[in-house]
Design an enzyme around this catalytic site. Structure first.
Site, mmCIF file in Angstrom:
data_model
loop_
_atom_site.group_PDB
_atom_site.id
_atom_site.type_symbol
_atom_site.label_atom_id
_atom_site.label_comp_id
_atom_site.label_asym_id
_atom_site.label_seq_id
_atom_site.Cartn_x
_atom_site.Cartn_y
_atom_site.Cartn_z
ATOM 1 N N ASP A 224 34.908 41.945 38.430
ATOM 2 C CA ASP A 224 35.034 40.937 39.347
ATOM 3 C C ASP A 224 33.794 39.859 38.672
ATOM 4 O O ASP A 224 33.929 39.496 37.524
ATOM 5 C CB ASP A 224 34.375 41.397 40.701
ATOM 6 C CG ASP A 224 34.236 40.320 41.712
ATOM 7 O OD1 ASP A 224 35.425 40.171 42.386
ATOM 8 O OD2 ASP A 224 33.403 39.637 42.123
ATOM 9 N N TYR A 363 30.076 31.330 44.048
ATOM 10 C CA TYR A 363 31.501 30.651 43.770
ATOM 11 C C TYR A 363 31.241 28.978 43.674
ATOM 12 O O TYR A 363 31.952 28.451 42.934
ATOM 13 C CB TYR A 363 32.411 30.920 44.945
ATOM 14 C CG TYR A 363 32.839 32.329 45.299
ATOM 15 C CD1 TYR A 363 34.243 32.743 44.650
ATOM 16 C CD2 TYR A 363 31.883 33.433 45.535
ATOM 17 C CE1 TYR A 363 34.508 34.142 44.777
ATOM 18 C CE2 TYR A 363 32.145 34.649 45.519
ATOM 19 C CZ TYR A 363 33.600 35.102 45.182
ATOM 20 O OH TYR A 363 33.961 36.259 45.371
ATOM 21 N N HIS A 415 40.685 47.479 42.282
ATOM 22 C CA HIS A 415 39.345 46.254 41.986
ATOM 23 C C HIS A 415 38.166 47.035 41.844
ATOM 24 O O HIS A 415 37.276 46.696 40.994
ATOM 25 C CB HIS A 415 39.313 45.176 42.867
ATOM 26 C CG HIS A 415 38.650 44.057 42.521
ATOM 27 N ND1 HIS A 415 39.278 42.921 41.743
ATOM 28 C CD2 HIS A 415 37.406 43.617 43.293
ATOM 29 C CE1 HIS A 415 37.945 42.290 41.480
ATOM 30 N NE2 HIS A 415 37.209 42.552 42.552
#
Length: 438
Positions: A224, A363, A415
């Site tokens: 990630d 982000y 994930h």
């Protein structure tokens, strides 16, 4: 900071604990938004900009949390019978009821405090990290980075197998010294108050941290955001970085050009792709259409979403749980691979440190920094887990990783590979980094 300096700090900490005067060395974490907007740690025993750290959440913050959970105003039920509108109320209510009546944060706290934790001031920001040195003489220094909506909690169960392999079916030759930092704005790391803390800057901070700890060579691992930070580190290729391992690969850097163009246009997969490659293309297309909304919101309006997740623990839980459920190998059923306590350890950490909003800003920072598509300059190992959102074939990786020295498709895991399947993950880390050892 040298290994001897760290040992001196730890001896001093234990001495004070025995004497019953550890308050000065115990960093009291400020938990709830109602208790305080921010927290500052005392600054005891600072050596080379590093000080010991211990988690201690005030009881009033836990009382406040339970009160907020009790007073939740719930939305009406969804108008569908599946997860297509998001987290289902019945599922979340069950988790929240357990959170309020049965979950014990103090167990999570004790788990964290069972490891040596520190705060290092790097580039003007306090960075929290766990540091566990192996007893094996030739252990390889390893920095590992978590992602979102995760934290250091997702990596704790691999610390012992990596640092003490002989107790977990491995060889002494597989040993690592492990450093687990919390990304700025996550967990117990400080929240940036100015812009610029993007993956490139964080990667540089990690290199500074490893060298401050006395490691003149090391390897790095991540999934990630940890993988994105890893890629940035591999592009910078600082002296001493031997190589990286990732269990999540960036689509933008590895998609074939014709497939990338077709994906951007919303068209079908190119005829040049094989049947297996078309599956990967269609999965990526579906993810961008139906599973990428969370990133679009935090990449453009992190402050807007921040108000709700800072004020409501259930709002925060839904925001994080949604993606945990989406990305585990047992799609939609995280409880089949993670316990409720494990899920709530992670969610509670976000709530008690009020880092839901600050973690989302990464982000935004990444978008502002712009795409960095230059290839890695160091050797790279890649493990693709079957439940990962993007599962590129080996031949696609050469654009981003010209020095690909290891590639494997794991038998299970998603994930959150280290969290879901710590044994498989550990085996992959050992195998991926084996050739880096002298």
């Amino acid at each position: 900071m040298t290994h001897k300096s760290l040992e001196k700090i730890e001896v001093s900490r234990r001495t004070l604990l025995v004497a019953g005067t550890a308050v000065g060395l115990s960093s009291v974490i400020l938990p709830s938004a109602t208790v305080a907007a921010d927290w500052k740690n005392p600054r005891p025993a600072i050596v080379d900009g590093v000080r010991p750290f211990k988690v201690g959440v005030p009881e009033k913050a836990l009382i406040d949390l339970r009160g907020r959970l009790l007073e939740t105003r719930w939305p009406e039920s969804e108008t569908v019978t599946d997860r297509s509108q998001g987290v289902q109320p019945a599922k979340l209510k069950e988790l929240v009821d357990y959170w309020r009546t049965s979950y014990d944060w103090r167990k999570a706290e004790r788990k964290l405090n069972s490891y040596a934790q520190f705060i290092a001031n790097i580039d003007g920001l306090d960075i929290h990290f766990i540091h566990v040195r192996s007893l094996h003489e030739n252990a390889l220094p390893l920095v590992m980075t978590h992602g979102w909506p995760g934290s250091v909690f997702e990596l704790l169960n691999v610390i012992s197998p990596l640092t003490d392999p002989t107790a977990h079916g491995g060889s002494a030759d597989d040993a690592f010294h492990v450093v687990l930092p919390s990304i700025p704005g996550f967990g117990f790391s400080e929240k940036p108050t100015t812009t610029g803390w993007n993956p490139q800057r964080i990667a540089n901070a990690w290199d500074t941290l490893m060298k401050r700890l006395g490691y003149d060579h090391y390897v790095s691992q991540g999934g990630d955001w940890g993988a994105i930070i890893n890629d940035a580190l591999a592009r910078q290729a600082p002296q001493g970085l031997l190589g990286i391992h990732v269990n999540r690969v960036e689509r933008a850097t590895t998609f074939p050009p014709d497939a990338a163009a077709a994906l951007k246009a919303g068209g079908p997969p190119p005829e040049t792709l094989s049947a297996d490659e078309r599956v990967v293309f269609n999965e990526a297309k579906d993810f961008l259409a139906n599973g990428f909304g969370y990133a679009a919101i935090m990449g453009t309006r992190p402050e807007t979403i921040g108000y709700g997740i800072a004020d409501s623990p259930v709002g925060l839980a839904a925001w994080l749980y949604d993606k945990i459920a989406d990305w585990v190998y047992t799609r939609g059923e995280p409880e089949k691979v993670l316990s409720k306590d494990a899920i709530l350890d992670n969610i509670s950490l976000y709530w008690l440190t009020n880092t839901g909003p600050s973690s989302g800003r990464l982000y935004w920072e990444n978008i502002v920094a712009g795409a960095k598509l230059t290839p890695s300059k160091v050797p790279v190992a890649v493990t693709v887990f079957p439940g990962e959102v993007y599962r590129p074939p080996k031949k696609w990786l050469s654009r981003a990783y010209p020095q690909l020295i290891y590639y494997n498709q794991a038998p299970k895991g998603g994930h959150f590979a280290a969290w879901e399947e710590p044994e498989v993950f550990t085996q992959e880390i050992r195998a991926g980094f084996r050739s880096f050892r002298s």
